[in-house]
Design an enzyme around this catalytic site. Structure first.
Site, PDB file in Angstrom:
ATOM      1  CG  ASP A  13      31.598  33.108  19.943  1.00  0.00           C
ATOM      2  OD1 ASP A  13      30.799  32.451  19.245  1.00  0.00           O
ATOM      3  OD2 ASP A  13      32.756  32.720  20.177  1.00  0.00           O
ATOM      4  NE  ARG A  26      25.054  25.972  15.422  1.00  0.00           N
ATOM      5  CZ  ARG A  26      26.070  26.534  16.052  1.00  0.00           C
ATOM      6  NH1 ARG A  26      26.610  25.942  17.091  1.00  0.00           N
ATOM      7  NH2 ARG A  26      26.579  27.687  15.632  1.00  0.00           N
ATOM      8  CG  ASN A  61      29.397  33.655  10.684  1.00  0.00           C
ATOM      9  OD1 ASN A  61      29.145  34.691  11.278  1.00  0.00           O
ATOM     10  ND2 ASN A  61      30.148  32.718  11.248  1.00  0.00           N
ATOM     11  NE  ARG A 181      35.055  35.237  20.083  1.00  0.00           N
ATOM     12  CZ  ARG A 181      35.384  34.881  18.864  1.00  0.00           C
ATOM     13  NH1 ARG A 181      36.325  35.526  18.219  1.00  0.00           N
ATOM     14  NH2 ARG A 181      34.803  33.869  18.260  1.00  0.00           N
ATOM     15  CG  LEU A 188      40.988  40.490  17.440  1.00  0.00           C
ATOM     16  CD1 LEU A 188      41.961  41.468  16.788  1.00  0.00           C
ATOM     17  CD2 LEU A 188      39.847  41.260  18.096  1.00  0.00           C
TER      18      LEU A 188
HETATM   19  C1  FPP Z   1      27.965  33.509  17.239  1.00  0.00           C
HETATM   20  O1  FPP Z   1      27.472  32.381  17.933  1.00  0.00           O
HETATM   21  C2  FPP Z   1      26.890  34.286  16.678  1.00  0.00           C
HETATM   22  C3  FPP Z   1      26.599  34.426  15.354  1.00  0.00           C
HETATM   23  C4  FPP Z   1      27.387  33.792  14.288  1.00  0.00           C
HETATM   24  C5  FPP Z   1      25.441  35.207  14.902  1.00  0.00           C
HETATM   25  C6  FPP Z   1      25.129  36.434  15.707  1.00  0.00           C
HETATM   26  C7  FPP Z   1      23.753  36.791  15.403  1.00  0.00           C
HETATM   27  C8  FPP Z   1      22.831  37.246  16.280  1.00  0.00           C
HETATM   28  C9  FPP Z   1      23.132  37.591  17.687  1.00  0.00           C
HETATM   29  C10 FPP Z   1      21.394  37.406  15.890  1.00  0.00           C
HETATM   30  C11 FPP Z   1      21.079  38.147  14.612  1.00  0.00           C
HETATM   31  C12 FPP Z   1      21.419  39.557  14.675  1.00  0.00           C
HETATM   32  C13 FPP Z   1      20.613  40.578  14.305  1.00  0.00           C
HETATM   33  C14 FPP Z   1      21.273  41.880  14.106  1.00  0.00           C
HETATM   34  C15 FPP Z   1      19.153  40.463  14.129  1.00  0.00           C
HETATM   35  P1  FPP Z   1      27.822  30.949  17.391  1.00  0.00           P
HETATM   36  O2  FPP Z   1      26.702  30.473  16.543  1.00  0.00           O
HETATM   37  O3  FPP Z   1      29.165  30.983  16.733  1.00  0.00           O
HETATM   38  O4  FPP Z   1      27.868  30.148  18.750  1.00  0.00           O
HETATM   39  P2  FPP Z   1      28.809  28.928  19.087  1.00  0.00           P
HETATM   40  O5  FPP Z   1      30.227  29.445  19.016  1.00  0.00           O
HETATM   41  O6  FPP Z   1      28.381  28.585  20.467  1.00  0.00           O
HETATM   42  O7  FPP Z   1      28.523  27.865  18.083  1.00  0.00           O
END
Ligand code: FPP
Length: 233
Positions: A13, A26, A61, A181, A188
């Site tokens: 996260d 972002r 998402n 996390r 979760l």
């Molecule tokens: C949470 O941060 C992260 C995600 C929703 C995406 C996770 C994806 C990656 C790490 C990269 C892609 C993965 C692969 C396997 C190539 P957030 O966007 O919710 O952050 P925030 O809570 O600060 O807005």
């Protein structure tokens, strides 16, 4: 006495907040976050961790703005086509859990190809949760069990923890010992609800793009000091 450690699960996260705090869009956070995926998968393998599960994209998402979803999908395409080679070279098996049919057909094909390519790798397994939601996974398992009972392939009496675990996407993987996390949230978010029943939880303020092998090692050392009782005394 040290605790057994086979499996670490991580909710990655904080990509968005990391990017904004650096004056970047972002999507730059996701790009950096994807690089960290490779580093942490290699580090966990070096530490002797047999299974690593990463929450890359939840069923929720899909509701993000289209341009962010598109960026995540194109990053995924890039990693499936090229960047995961690095993990294959490290003898890491890659598999995916989640609602695959929600993803574009070319991505689904690449996922299967990568699973086949790495199927015989033996150093560690990287399980990537993509379009994953734990409640959907449990609903899927319940429907399968109900169908088996209806068809006479299974008795109601035989339904137990083992048979339910065997119906989940994670059926070939032991339950996580550790859940991490990043970025300060303590929830979760529909991740591995059944499988995390006895996991030890660790929450760090570090955003995923800043997460390092050093921090992972510190968490594992701390885990070794915890007393796991599994409901006993
Ligand atoms: C949470 O941060 C992260 C995600 C929703 C995406 C996770 C994806 C990656 C790490 C990269 C892609 C993965 C692969 C396997 C190539 P957030 O966007 O919710 O952050 P925030 O809570 O600060 O807005």
């Amino acid at each position: 006495m040290s605790n057994a450690l086979e499996h670490i699960a991580i909710i990655m996260d904080g990509n968005g907040r990391w990017a904004l705090s650096h004056g970047l869009p972002r999507t730059a956070g996701h790009k950096k976050g994807a690089e960290v995926v490779i580093e942490i998968a290699k580090a966990a393998k070096e530490m002797g961790v047999k299974y690593l599960t990463l929450y890359a994209f939840s069923t929720e998402n899909w509701k993000r703005p289209k341009d962010e979803v598109d960026t995540l999908m194109s990053l995924l395409r890039q990693y499936l086509s090229k960047d995961f080679d690095e993990l294959n070279k490290n003898n890491i098996r890659i598999c995916f859990i989640g609602e695959r049919e929600m993803l574009d057909a070319d991505i689904q094909t690449k996922m299967s190809e990568l699973e086949n390519l790495t199927a015989n790798n033996t150093s560690a397994t990287l399980q990537i949760a993509l379009s994953y939601g734990s409640r959907a996974e449990i609903i899927h398992a319940v429907k399968q069990i109900a169908t088996n009972v209806k068809n006479g392939d299974m008795s109601i009496e035989s339904i137990d923890e083992k048979s339910i675990s065997a119906m989940l996407y994670t059926k070939n993987v032991p339950d996580p010992d550790i859940l991490i996390r990043t970025s300060g949230e303590q929830r979760l978010s529909n991740f591995l609800l059944w499988q995390l029943a006895y996991a030890e939880f660790f929450f760090t303020k570090t955003a995923w793009p800043d997460f390092t092998a050093e921090e992972l090692k510190k968490i594992v050392s701390n885990y070794q000091t915890r007393e796991r009782r599994y409901g006993q005394i």
